[in-house]
Motif scaffolding. Structure first.
Motif, PDB file in Angstrom:
ATOM      1  N   TYR A 189      12.837   7.346  32.075  1.00 51.46           N
ATOM      2  CA  TYR A 189      11.431   7.274  31.678  1.00 51.46           C
ATOM      3  C   TYR A 189      10.735   8.522  32.199  1.00 51.46           C
ATOM      4  O   TYR A 189      11.027   9.000  33.304  1.00 51.46           O
ATOM      5  CB  TYR A 189      10.760   6.034  32.265  1.00 51.46           C
ATOM      6  CG  TYR A 189       9.251   6.050  32.160  1.00 51.46           C
ATOM      7  CD1 TYR A 189       8.614   5.685  30.980  1.00 51.46           C
ATOM      8  CD2 TYR A 189       8.466   6.450  33.245  1.00 51.46           C
ATOM      9  CE1 TYR A 189       7.233   5.716  30.874  1.00 51.46           C
ATOM     10  CE2 TYR A 189       7.085   6.486  33.153  1.00 51.46           C
ATOM     11  CZ  TYR A 189       6.470   6.115  31.959  1.00 51.46           C
ATOM     12  OH  TYR A 189       5.099   6.149  31.859  1.00 51.46           O
ATOM     13  N   SER A 190       9.829   9.069  31.416  1.00 45.12           N
ATOM     14  CA  SER A 190       9.041  10.210  31.876  1.00 45.12           C
ATOM     15  C   SER A 190       7.640  10.112  31.304  1.00 45.12           C
ATOM     16  O   SER A 190       7.410   9.504  30.249  1.00 45.12           O
ATOM     17  CB  SER A 190       9.698  11.531  31.466  1.00 45.12           C
ATOM     18  OG  SER A 190       9.819  11.614  30.063  1.00 45.12           O
ATOM     19  N   HIS A 191       6.708  10.694  32.022  1.00 47.50           N
ATOM     20  CA  HIS A 191       5.341  10.733  31.521  1.00 47.50           C
ATOM     21  C   HIS A 191       4.684  12.027  31.951  1.00 47.50           C
ATOM     22  O   HIS A 191       5.049  12.642  32.957  1.00 47.50           O
ATOM     23  CB  HIS A 191       4.518   9.534  32.022  1.00 47.50           C
ATOM     24  CG  HIS A 191       4.011   9.697  33.426  1.00 47.50           C
ATOM     25  ND1 HIS A 191       4.748   9.332  34.528  1.00 47.50           N
ATOM     26  CD2 HIS A 191       2.842  10.206  33.893  1.00 47.50           C
ATOM     27  CE1 HIS A 191       4.054   9.612  35.620  1.00 47.50           C
ATOM     28  NE2 HIS A 191       2.895  10.139  35.277  1.00 47.50           N
ATOM     29  N   GLN A 192       3.710  12.440  31.171  1.00 42.54           N
ATOM     30  CA  GLN A 192       2.893  13.593  31.496  1.00 42.54           C
ATOM     31  C   GLN A 192       1.454  13.272  31.115  1.00 42.54           C
ATOM     32  O   GLN A 192       1.164  13.012  29.950  1.00 42.54           O
ATOM     33  CB  GLN A 192       3.386  14.834  30.765  1.00 42.54           C
ATOM     34  CG  GLN A 192       2.637  16.087  31.177  1.00 42.54           C
ATOM     35  CD  GLN A 192       3.385  17.370  30.833  1.00 42.54           C
ATOM     36  OE1 GLN A 192       3.426  18.291  31.614  1.00 42.54           O
ATOM     37  NE2 GLN A 192       3.979  17.417  29.663  1.00 42.54           N
ATOM     38  N   ASP A 193       0.595  13.276  32.110  1.00 44.55           N
ATOM     39  CA  ASP A 193      -0.815  12.925  31.920  1.00 44.55           C
ATOM     40  C   ASP A 193      -1.637  14.182  32.175  1.00 44.55           C
ATOM     41  O   ASP A 193      -1.783  14.619  33.322  1.00 44.55           O
ATOM     42  CB  ASP A 193      -1.195  11.804  32.893  1.00 44.55           C
ATOM     43  CG  ASP A 193      -2.580  11.248  32.607  1.00 44.55           C
ATOM     44  OD1 ASP A 193      -3.212  11.686  31.630  1.00 44.55           O
ATOM     45  OD2 ASP A 193      -3.038  10.366  33.370  1.00 44.55           O
ATOM     46  N   ASN A 194      -2.145  14.777  31.101  1.00 42.67           N
ATOM     47  CA  ASN A 194      -2.896  16.029  31.187  1.00 42.67           C
ATOM     48  C   ASN A 194      -4.369  15.736  30.906  1.00 42.67           C
ATOM     49  O   ASN A 194      -4.725  15.295  29.816  1.00 42.67           O
ATOM     50  CB  ASN A 194      -2.352  17.036  30.168  1.00 42.67           C
ATOM     51  CG  ASN A 194      -2.697  18.459  30.490  1.00 42.67           C
ATOM     52  OD1 ASN A 194      -2.042  19.088  31.303  1.00 42.67           O
ATOM     53  ND2 ASN A 194      -3.741  18.979  29.854  1.00 42.67           N
ATOM     54  N   ARG A 195      -5.246  15.999  31.888  1.00 41.17           N
ATOM     55  CA  ARG A 195      -6.663  15.688  31.758  1.00 41.17           C
ATOM     56  C   ARG A 195      -7.463  16.983  31.921  1.00 41.17           C
ATOM     57  O   ARG A 195      -7.521  17.549  33.015  1.00 41.17           O
ATOM     58  CB  ARG A 195      -7.084  14.654  32.808  1.00 41.17           C
ATOM     59  CG  ARG A 195      -6.256  13.381  32.738  1.00 41.17           C
ATOM     60  CD  ARG A 195      -6.603  12.380  33.824  1.00 41.17           C
ATOM     61  NE  ARG A 195      -6.375  12.897  35.161  1.00 41.17           N
ATOM     62  CZ  ARG A 195      -5.185  12.946  35.751  1.00 41.17           C
ATOM     63  NH1 ARG A 195      -4.098  12.515  35.109  1.00 41.17           N
ATOM     64  NH2 ARG A 195      -5.059  13.422  36.975  1.00 41.17           N
ATOM     65  N   ALA A 196      -8.043  17.441  30.832  1.00 39.43           N
ATOM     66  CA  ALA A 196      -8.784  18.710  30.827  1.00 39.43           C
ATOM     67  C   ALA A 196     -10.271  18.441  30.647  1.00 39.43           C
ATOM     68  O   ALA A 196     -10.673  17.576  29.854  1.00 39.43           O
ATOM     69  CB  ALA A 196      -8.272  19.608  29.708  1.00 39.43           C
ATOM     70  N   ARG A 197     -11.087  19.194  31.373  1.00 37.88           N
ATOM     71  CA  ARG A 197     -12.541  19.123  31.264  1.00 37.88           C
ATOM     72  C   ARG A 197     -13.074  20.518  30.947  1.00 37.88           C
ATOM     73  O   ARG A 197     -12.530  21.518  31.400  1.00 37.88           O
ATOM     74  CB  ARG A 197     -13.163  18.609  32.568  1.00 37.88           C
ATOM     75  CG  ARG A 197     -12.709  17.217  32.972  1.00 37.88           C
ATOM     76  CD  ARG A 197     -13.205  16.173  31.977  1.00 37.88           C
ATOM     77  NE  ARG A 197     -12.770  14.823  32.327  1.00 37.88           N
ATOM     78  CZ  ARG A 197     -11.678  14.249  31.873  1.00 37.88           C
ATOM     79  NH1 ARG A 197     -10.857  14.934  31.074  1.00 37.88           N
ATOM     80  NH2 ARG A 197     -11.365  13.007  32.198  1.00 37.88           N
ATOM     81  N   GLY A 198     -14.158  20.571  30.178  1.00 38.81           N
ATOM     82  CA  GLY A 198     -14.716  21.859  29.820  1.00 38.81           C
ATOM     83  C   GLY A 198     -13.764  22.707  29.009  1.00 38.81           C
ATOM     84  O   GLY A 198     -13.691  23.921  29.172  1.00 38.81           O
ATOM     85  N   ASN A 199     -13.023  22.066  28.107  1.00 41.33           N
ATOM     86  CA  ASN A 199     -11.990  22.765  27.351  1.00 41.33           C
ATOM     87  C   ASN A 199     -12.570  23.451  26.119  1.00 41.33           C
ATOM     88  O   ASN A 199     -13.485  22.947  25.463  1.00 41.33           O
ATOM     89  CB  ASN A 199     -10.892  21.791  26.927  1.00 41.33           C
ATOM     90  CG  ASN A 199     -11.450  20.601  26.171  1.00 41.33           C
ATOM     91  OD1 ASN A 199     -12.012  19.697  26.787  1.00 41.33           O
ATOM     92  ND2 ASN A 199     -11.317  20.603  24.860  1.00 41.33           N
ATOM     93  N   ILE A 200     -12.018  24.635  25.821  1.00 40.92           N
ATOM     94  CA  ILE A 200     -12.434  25.384  24.628  1.00 40.92           C
ATOM     95  C   ILE A 200     -11.760  24.792  23.399  1.00 40.92           C
ATOM     96  O   ILE A 200     -10.556  24.547  23.387  1.00 40.92           O
ATOM     97  CB  ILE A 200     -12.073  26.870  24.776  1.00 40.92           C
ATOM     98  CG1 ILE A 200     -12.973  27.524  25.827  1.00 40.92           C
ATOM     99  CG2 ILE A 200     -12.207  27.600  23.449  1.00 40.92           C
ATOM    100  CD1 ILE A 200     -12.657  28.989  26.060  1.00 40.92           C
ATOM    101  N   TRP A 201     -12.540  24.591  22.357  1.00 37.30           N
ATOM    102  CA  TRP A 201     -12.051  24.091  21.064  1.00 37.30           C
ATOM    103  C   TRP A 201     -12.573  25.041  19.986  1.00 37.30           C
ATOM    104  O   TRP A 201     -13.766  25.108  19.742  1.00 37.30           O
ATOM    105  CB  TRP A 201     -12.544  22.673  20.831  1.00 37.30           C
ATOM    106  CG  TRP A 201     -11.967  21.974  19.636  1.00 37.30           C
ATOM    107  CD1 TRP A 201     -10.656  21.886  19.283  1.00 37.30           C
ATOM    108  CD2 TRP A 201     -12.704  21.240  18.653  1.00 37.30           C
ATOM    109  NE1 TRP A 201     -10.514  21.133  18.139  1.00 37.30           N
ATOM    110  CE2 TRP A 201     -11.753  20.722  17.734  1.00 37.30           C
ATOM    111  CE3 TRP A 201     -14.047  20.959  18.452  1.00 37.30           C
ATOM    112  CZ2 TRP A 201     -12.121  19.953  16.632  1.00 37.30           C
ATOM    113  CZ3 TRP A 201     -14.419  20.186  17.358  1.00 37.30           C
ATOM    114  CH2 TRP A 201     -13.468  19.692  16.457  1.00 37.30           C
ATOM    115  N   GLY A 202     -11.690  25.811  19.382  1.00 38.98           N
ATOM    116  CA  GLY A 202     -12.115  26.761  18.369  1.00 38.98           C
ATOM    117  C   GLY A 202     -12.368  28.154  18.893  1.00 38.98           C
ATOM    118  O   GLY A 202     -12.299  29.113  18.147  1.00 38.98           O
ATOM    119  N   ALA A 203     -12.709  28.290  20.176  1.00 37.72           N
ATOM    120  CA  ALA A 203     -12.873  29.577  20.855  1.00 37.72           C
ATOM    121  C   ALA A 203     -14.141  30.312  20.423  1.00 37.72           C
ATOM    122  O   ALA A 203     -15.023  29.752  19.769  1.00 37.72           O
ATOM    123  CB  ALA A 203     -11.636  30.444  20.698  1.00 37.72           C
TER     124      ALA A 203
END
Length: 707
Positions: A244-258
């Motif tokens: 079993y594996s997991h990856q939990d990536n939590r981003a704040r203030g992320n650029i969308w479209g640049a």
């Protein structure tokens, strides 16, 4: 829709590793034995090139270009994300289009093919959401060119093969602590070994936690990664593995479209390197979970049979903000004219994979030949839900982004916009034919059947496709050290990209021809290759614009494409291995020419010339003191600003990373990595018409305990 272009990428942590435990055990050897290079395949018992053909061949026996980035290099240069790893891969370009969406190109085309331990991962695209962590993997192989045998579908670009860490026969443990620029800190650990005296039951536990701010305004990311594997020898010839594996990536203030890049008069907008179109209330969370089971059976002689079953679940939850320069771009005097769109997304991607694979050798015509064949079936279910903001968002003077504070908008209720079901079946096989002492051949074929049902933002997503792709190659040993080779394959890519109508594009069809010379020296410790190639695709998805609510049938901020015929011609050269017992060298050059069907230059965001060179030098007498450097160069690229179609350019540039490290005690080492030493300012990518600036000079220090 956030998952549409490549939700399956994260399924790479789905399948179990098939590599030998020797890859893990090698890390306990002395420094002059640590690096597993392409030229030490037999000594390290690593099947480097099975990712290209499914056959147990050395890289010199494989009629394609293959690169290897092993665990030692990952640790030396503190490469905690796969994007950082591929930055060092010869012939691969990393396009950081946004903070949380990245894709890759090779030989001019998008890299959409993924494997785990040589087994193709079906039903995926080429975009990576968030960061894919390296802590779960022993090494990464990159097979350039088409790879129809083991993946079945894709582009004639490259295949990325992730080789997972596995439970080991002997106990081993390591732990690392990182700290660096922009408030970055990270902890990771890896424990592996037998659970009984006989060593027939083995386990491995892997974990990492990382937090980092950013040079970009508002941006911050937390990441948790974990994996657990258990292997049991049911009999001397039958081994079961589950994990079993997991990856939990939590981003704040992320650029969308640049960032919109040019004013309406075509002049560049003067941004600071930290400029971001995001706001503190934006976020993008991706939770990836995978469970798998595997049976590996030694059938007798050198024949083996493996069966793998995988379930993968990726959930995405986002509140994002996209900035558009409108029809003409912002005014150069006032900076006014950029408007924003915001939306909530709730997406889910579930995948079921079954793969059965057999390989071994047979005697015929007085010579020994290798065979490999298999069958796989994959099902994928994707649902996308969206709620758009009703507020009108005005960025004001775009030159004052750092002081801009946009209130949290009001959103419409979240409603389902897409539901798509894919089913892909593959049958594949390959043979390594021993014609004569100096002449060998590789032949193979794969057949696919793909059916899709569902709808995508009001457009019918149904399709039914089938294709057969052949593979053929010849190798001739010129001398004891040099081999000439040539290969041909075609490949078929049922694309996930959509036109402005919202309908998926027709499948792209490609061919790949490659010829070159390979060699190894110094008892196999140094490996080099040079190749010329020609790749051609018809109906290839080429970025044509971004949905803004008025120009098509798709989600605001999503991309739409058009089909194009593109031909790539180029040359590559690469070297990898040990020049001396202390000096390791890896790197190469790529030169490309890309033309469309009218003869005009195509895909101008792809650099035509790249150079990548990595070297380390170790002095055992000085507490294993090690120094190293990584140099990357790319020629200028060009794109069109998404808001007004005006041409934008990024000039050629080079970056330099340095490292230094030594052992503080028998099991404890310390190192420091400095990235972008000369502090070059450059845009990450012009693929999508808008871009943001790459990171300035930064540093990270590491303490690593190994037992």
């Amino acid at each position: 829709m956030l998952l549409l272009a490549g939700a399956g990428c994260a399924s790479l942590i789905a399948a179990p590793a098939l590599a030998s435990d020797a890859g893990s055990e090698a890390r306990d050897k002395q420094a002059n034995d640590i690096l597993v290079t392409a030229a030490k395949l037999k000594q390290a018992q690593l099947n480097e090139s099975a990712s290209a053909t499914g056959l147990d061949l050395t890289l010199r026996e494989t009629p394609q270009s293959v690169s290897v980035i092993d665990r030692q290099r990952i640790e030396d240069f503190a490469l905690t994300s796969i994007a950082d790893v591929l930055d060092q891969a010869v012939g691969v370009n990393v396009n950081r289009n946004e903070t949380d969406r990245t894709d890759y190109t090779s030989r001019g085309f998008d890299v959409t093919n993924r494997q785990v331990d040589g087994i193709g991962v079906a039903l995926q695209g080429g975009v990576q959401f968030g960061d894919l962590d390296t802590v779960l993997y022993e090494r990464v192989d990159i097979i350039r060119g088409a790879n129809a045998i083991m993946t079945g579908v894709g582009n004639p670009s490259a295949t990325i093969n992730y080789l997972r860490k596995r439970p080991t026969q002997e106990f081993q443990a390591n732990a690392s602590a990182y700290g660096g620029s922009f408030d970055m800190w990270r902890l990771e650990g890896d424990v592996s070994g037998p659970l009984n005296a006989a060593g027939t039951i083995r386990a491995r536990i892997i974990g990492a936690h990382e937090e980092r701010a950013s040079y970009l305004d508002y941006n911050h990311t937390n990441r948790d990664v974990g994996g657990a594997l258990l292997s049991v020898d049911l009999t001397p010839d039958l081994t079961a593995t589950a994990g079993y594996s997991h990856q939990d990536n939590r981003a704040r203030g992320n650029i969308w479209g640049a960032l919109p890049l040019v004013f309406s008069d075509g002049t560049r907008i003067p941004y600071k390197r930290s400029a971001s179109t995001a706001q503190p209330w934006t976020y993008w969370d991706n939770l990836d979970q995978t469970a798998f089971g595997e049976l590996a059976w030694k059938l007798g002689g050198d024949w083996t049979l493996r069966g793998v079953a995988t379930y993968h679940d990726l959930k995405s939850n986002a509140r994002v903000l996209y900035a558009s320069g409108g029809d003409f771009g912002p005014d150069p005097v006032t900076g006014q004219g950029v408007i924003g769109y915001s939306a909530l997304f709730r997406d889910r991607y579930r995948q079921y994979l079954l793969d059965g694979y057999a390989s071994g050798s047979v005697e015929a015509f007085g010579r020994r030949h290798q065979l490999a064949f298999g069958v796989s079936s994959g099902w994928a279910h994707e649902t996308d839900a969206e709620g758009d903001a009703s507020d009108v968002i005005d960025y004001g003077d775009i030159r004052q982004l750092a002081s801009l504070r946009i209130p949290l908008p009001t959103y419409a209720p979240i409603e389902q916009q897409a539901r798509i079901h894919d089913h892909l079946t593959r049958i594949y096989g390959a043979a390594h034919i021993d014609f004569a002492d100096r002449l060998k051949g590789v032949a193979g074929v794969t057949a696919i059947w793909l059916d899709t049902t569902g709808d995508n933002y009001g457009a019918d997503a149904a399709r039914s496709n089938s294709a057969v792709s052949p593979y053929a190659g010849l190798l001739f040993d010129l001398t004891r050290h040099l081999t000439l080779y040539g290969s041909y394959t075609d490949i078929y890519n049922p694309q996930t990209e959509v036109a402005s109508s919202g309908h998926r594009l027709d499948p792209a069809k490609g061919t790949n021809i490659e010829a070159g010379v390979k060699g190894d020296w110094l008892d196999g410790r140094l490996y080099a290759t040079a190749a010329v190639f020609r790749a051609r695709q018809t109906g290839l998805a080429v970025f044509a614009g971004t949905f803004d609510g008025t120009n098509g049938n798709g989600p605001i901020g999503g991309s739409f494409y058009t089909g194009q015929t593109v031909t790539a011609r180029g040359v590559e050269a690469e070297i990898s291995g040990r020049v001396t017992d202390r000096w390791l060298l890896a790197g190469g050059i790529t030169h490309l020419r890309l033309r469309d069907d009218t003869g005009e230059a195509a895909r101008l965001f792809v650099p035509r010339d790249t150079l990548k060179l990595t070297a380390t030098y170790q002095i055992p007498e000085w507490h294993d003191f090690k120094i190293g450097a990584n140099l990357r160069y790319q020629s200028q690229v060009r794109g069109n600003d998404d808001s007004n179609g005006l041409a934008i350019r990024q000039g050629s540039y080079a970056t330099l990373d340095l490292l230094a490290g030594l052992h503080l005690a028998p099991h404890l080492e310390a190192s420091v990595n400095v990235r972008n030493v000369t502090n070059v300012k450059y845009l990450n990518s012009l693929e999508w018409g808008q871009a943001f600036y790459a990171a300035p000079r930064s540093a990270v220090g590491t303490l690593r305990f190994s037992y």
